[in-house]
Design a protein around this motif. Structure first.
Motif: not given
Length: 79
Positions: A35-39
């Motif tokens: 659910a988290y984006g790549v950063s």
């Protein structure tokens, strides 16, 4: 909103997300679910269809294994 999506939304409003330099140094990062984006400071597991590639599946399995151990240790500390 599903639990993991809610967690990702909630994380966006934390000090760690707003001021990552205060929490992560050099090459540090946090494991995250899909659910988290790549950063630069979060590395999530892969979503399908990328999750079906053998090298990605191996990576995701390793992340899941680390997460299970982490959750168990947190439970021990809490309980």
């Amino acid at each position: 909103m599903m639990g993991s999506a809610h967690d990702a939304w909630a994380f966006e409003h934390t000090a760690a997300a707003k001021y990552p330099d205060r929490f992560f140094q050099e090459q540090e990062f946090g494991w995250a679910n899909s659910a988290y984006g790549v950063s630069p400071w979060t590395i999530p597991v892969h979503k399908k269809p990328a999750a079906l590639l053998p090298k990605n599946a191996a990576f995701d399995y390793a992340v899941a294994n680390i997460r299970v151990h982490s959750e168990h240790h947190m439970g021990t500390l809490k309980g």
